[in-house]
Design a protein around this motif. Structure first.
Motif, PDB file in Angstrom:
ATOM      1  N   ILE A 131       0.716  -1.018  -0.153  1.00  0.00           N
ATOM      2  CA  ILE A 131       0.033  -0.099  -0.134  1.00  0.00           C
ATOM      3  C   ILE A 131       0.827   1.119   0.078  1.00  0.00           C
ATOM      4  CG2 ILE A 131      -1.664   1.269   0.902  1.00  0.00           C
ATOM      5  CD1 ILE A 131      -2.615  -1.350   0.111  1.00  0.00           C
ATOM      6  N   GLN A 132       0.643   2.383  -0.836  1.00  0.00           N
ATOM      7  CA  GLN A 132       1.318   3.381  -1.035  1.00  0.00           C
ATOM      8  C   GLN A 132       0.531   4.608  -0.859  1.00  0.00           C
ATOM      9  OE1 GLN A 132       3.504   3.838  -4.448  1.00  0.00           O
ATOM     10  NE2 GLN A 132       4.323   6.035  -3.827  1.00  0.00           N
ATOM     11  N   ARG A 173      12.298   3.824  12.572  1.00  0.00           N
ATOM     12  CA  ARG A 173      11.736   3.145  11.537  1.00  0.00           C
ATOM     13  C   ARG A 173      12.637   1.760  11.084  1.00  0.00           C
ATOM     14  NH1 ARG A 173      10.033   6.966   7.044  1.00  0.00           N
ATOM     15  NH2 ARG A 173       8.534   5.408   6.708  1.00  0.00           N
ATOM     16  N   ILE A 174      11.713   0.989  10.477  1.00  0.00           N
ATOM     17  CA  ILE A 174      12.387  -0.069   9.925  1.00  0.00           C
ATOM     18  C   ILE A 174      11.954  -0.136   8.366  1.00  0.00           C
ATOM     19  CG2 ILE A 174      12.406  -2.774   9.933  1.00  0.00           C
ATOM     20  CD1 ILE A 174      11.750  -2.650  12.844  1.00  0.00           C
ATOM     21  N   GLY A 175      12.820  -0.270   7.559  1.00  0.00           N
ATOM     22  CA  GLY A 175      12.626  -0.505   6.155  1.00  0.00           C
ATOM     23  C   GLY A 175      13.596  -1.207   5.487  1.00  0.00           C
ATOM     24  N   LYS A 176      12.866  -1.678   4.279  1.00  0.00           N
ATOM     25  CA  LYS A 176      13.738  -2.631   3.428  1.00  0.00           C
ATOM     26  C   LYS A 176      13.599  -2.439   2.079  1.00  0.00           C
ATOM     27  CE  LYS A 176      14.691  -7.336   2.240  1.00  0.00           C
ATOM     28  NZ  LYS A 176      14.102  -8.909   2.724  1.00  0.00           N
ATOM     29  N   THR A 217      23.753  -2.565   5.198  1.00  0.00           N
ATOM     30  CA  THR A 217      23.058  -1.497   6.149  1.00  0.00           C
ATOM     31  C   THR A 217      21.815  -1.298   5.365  1.00  0.00           C
ATOM     32  OG1 THR A 217      23.502   0.472   5.006  1.00  0.00           O
ATOM     33  CG2 THR A 217      25.080  -0.254   6.597  1.00  0.00           C
ATOM     34  N   GLY A 218      21.340  -1.383   4.018  1.00  0.00           N
ATOM     35  CA  GLY A 218      20.085  -1.444   3.675  1.00  0.00           C
ATOM     36  C   GLY A 218      19.617   0.028   3.433  1.00  0.00           C
ATOM     37  N   VAL A 244      11.084   1.422  -0.884  1.00  0.00           N
ATOM     38  CA  VAL A 244      11.219   1.017   0.445  1.00  0.00           C
ATOM     39  C   VAL A 244      10.000   0.470   1.150  1.00  0.00           C
ATOM     40  CG1 VAL A 244      12.317   1.314   2.733  1.00  0.00           C
ATOM     41  CG2 VAL A 244      13.062   2.595   0.459  1.00  0.00           C
ATOM     42  N   LYS A 245       9.820  -0.796   1.610  1.00  0.00           N
ATOM     43  CA  LYS A 245       8.852  -1.350   2.161  1.00  0.00           C
ATOM     44  C   LYS A 245       9.144  -1.109   3.691  1.00  0.00           C
ATOM     45  CE  LYS A 245       7.023  -5.982   3.664  1.00  0.00           C
ATOM     46  NZ  LYS A 245       7.138  -7.518   3.356  1.00  0.00           N
ATOM     47  N   THR A 246       7.957  -0.706   4.451  1.00  0.00           N
ATOM     48  CA  THR A 246       7.821  -0.417   5.781  1.00  0.00           C
ATOM     49  C   THR A 246       7.033  -1.483   6.479  1.00  0.00           C
ATOM     50  OG1 THR A 246       6.361   1.122   5.668  1.00  0.00           O
ATOM     51  CG2 THR A 246       8.419   1.857   5.386  1.00  0.00           C
ATOM     52  N   GLU A 247       6.653  -1.085   7.713  1.00  0.00           N
ATOM     53  CA  GLU A 247       5.846  -2.107   8.380  1.00  0.00           C
ATOM     54  C   GLU A 247       4.422  -2.133   7.781  1.00  0.00           C
ATOM     55  OE1 GLU A 247       8.323   0.170  11.317  1.00  0.00           O
ATOM     56  OE2 GLU A 247       7.234   0.676   9.902  1.00  0.00           O
ATOM     57  N   LEU A 248       3.609  -3.068   8.043  1.00  0.00           N
ATOM     58  CA  LEU A 248       2.152  -3.382   7.777  1.00  0.00           C
ATOM     59  C   LEU A 248       2.105  -3.174   6.197  1.00  0.00           C
ATOM     60  CD1 LEU A 248       0.471  -1.092  10.467  1.00  0.00           C
ATOM     61  CD2 LEU A 248       0.850  -3.597  10.437  1.00  0.00           C
TER      62      LEU A 248
END
Length: 383
Positions: A131-132, A173-176, A217-218, A244-248
């Protein structure tokens, strides 16, 4: 015969007055259902990879259809015609059955890993839905925190076609990295793919190939324009986009376009000592050659204090004098007697690009020689 009055307001809410029989309730129910579904927008979406779908939402209610078996022939060959296919979202079985599945989109909800299965539980297909949020809304948020154009920081060490881009995440924040697209603006249709590690990307068009890698490090990528010629005029800008994909199962994308000449930043120069009053420095080993075609401009600063506690004496200390030198070879420089540290940095002489980081060299004055000089002068005075 009774008359039914229906009033529909601007926000699609309805009020029913003077309903006297069951038929009128039935008619009104049909109208209300129509109004409800007609208000649901069909969101824009794009397929990043064969099984990754990005759906853009703006906060309003919407729906996104998925198909398990895309081919009509494959569906018709099944005895059950797809009626026994069941679906799971993130591993949890859903009540919907059949080849088609409808995702309900509300606010930023609806993303996930959707899988479809045979009656015996075997996997048929899957789609990761990301979802964006609406890009207009995202840009407003970025303007409040930092400029969207500057979110990606890109630089190149030379003109060989290699460059790197990085970004800074808040530590909470967490992102990939989920997808990378790199191309020249002149390129037509560009297809991007990733290897099994998920770290190495290739973007190809009829004109050129880009290869990109994500570091450990991503938060940084390095890319190469494999068809770039450093001796030719760079007419078209590079356009890089990072998803970049984050949570949820939310996704954000950031883009930047540039010429290599605008982001080139030489590595630090190497300084060495010739004698007590002379130093020399050389071009960075990573810089493009020949140097006569890719000349550098050097800036030299002399400091009276060494500033041992400074993180970088070149930026934390007051300079005696700053000079600018143009050279296409090894440079030598006579240091002032009062100087304790010399700093040198470089930039492309032909473009208004970035300076390199400062290199510094600490000058060690021989205290023993000074003491011996004073002793000799003392004995001469006694004689």
């Amino acid at each position: 015969m009774s008359v039914t009055h229906i009033k529909v307001t601007q926000d699609r809410q309805y009020f029913i007055l003077d309903i006297n029989d069951k038929m009128n309730f039935f008619v009104v129910g049909i109208i209300c259902t129509f109004l409800q579904f007609s208000c649901q927008k069909s969101p824009s979406h794009q397929t990043l990879l064969p099984n990754i779908l990005v759906v853009e939402v703006d906060g309003s209610l919407g729906q996104q259809p998925l198909n398990c078996l895309v081919s009509a022939e494959e569906l018709m060959r099944r005895d059950d015609k797809g009626q026994d296919i069941f679906w799971k979202k993130n591993g949890v079985e859903d009540t919907q059955r059949g080849n088609s599945y409808t995702i309900t989109l509300e606010d930023s909800l609806g993303g996930g890993n959707y899988t479809c299965h045979n009656k015996d539980g075997s996997l048929l297909n899957y789609t990761v839905v990301l979802i964006q949020e609406d890009q207009t809304k995202m840009r407003k948020i970025l303007v409040k925190t930092e400029e969207a154009e500057d979110y990606l920081k890109c630089s190149a060490q030379n003109y060989n076609g290699e460059f790197g881009c990085s970004w800074t995440w808040h530590r909470s924040r967490i992102g990939k990295v989920t997808f990378i697209r790199a191309r020249r603006l002149e390129d037509g249709d560009t297809q991007c793919s990733v290897d099994t590690s998920g770290q190495h990307w290739t973007c190809s068009s009829s004109h050129r190939n880009f290869s990109c890698s994500v570091d450990r490090t991503g938060n940084q990528i390095s890319c190469l324009d494999e068809q770039h010629c450093p001796y030719a005029e760079e007419s078209q800008q590079i356009h890089i986009t990072v998803y970049v994909k984050t949570e949820l199962f939310l996704v954000e994308n950031y883009s930047k376009h540039f010429h290599l000449s605008a982001i080139v930043k030489p590595d630090k120069v190497e300084i060495s000592k010739i004698n007590a009053t002379m130093i020399k420095w050389t071009y960075p080993s990573s810089w493009s050659s020949p140097y006569s075609y890719f000349p550098l401009t050097f800036q030299i600063t002399q400091l009276r204090r060494g500033c041992k506690r400074c993180g970088n004496p070149c930026t934390d200390s007051k300079a005696i004098k700053t000079l600018t030198v143009h050279s296409t070879d090894i440079c030598s420089f006579e240091v002032k007697r009062k100087a304790k540290t010399v700093c040198v940095r470089a930039k492309d002489a032909l473009c208004d690009s970035q300076w390199s980081e400062w290199s510094h060299f600490r000058l060690k004055r021989n205290k023993d020689n000074k003491k011996n000089k004073h002793k000799r002068q003392h004995y001469r005075n006694r004689e």
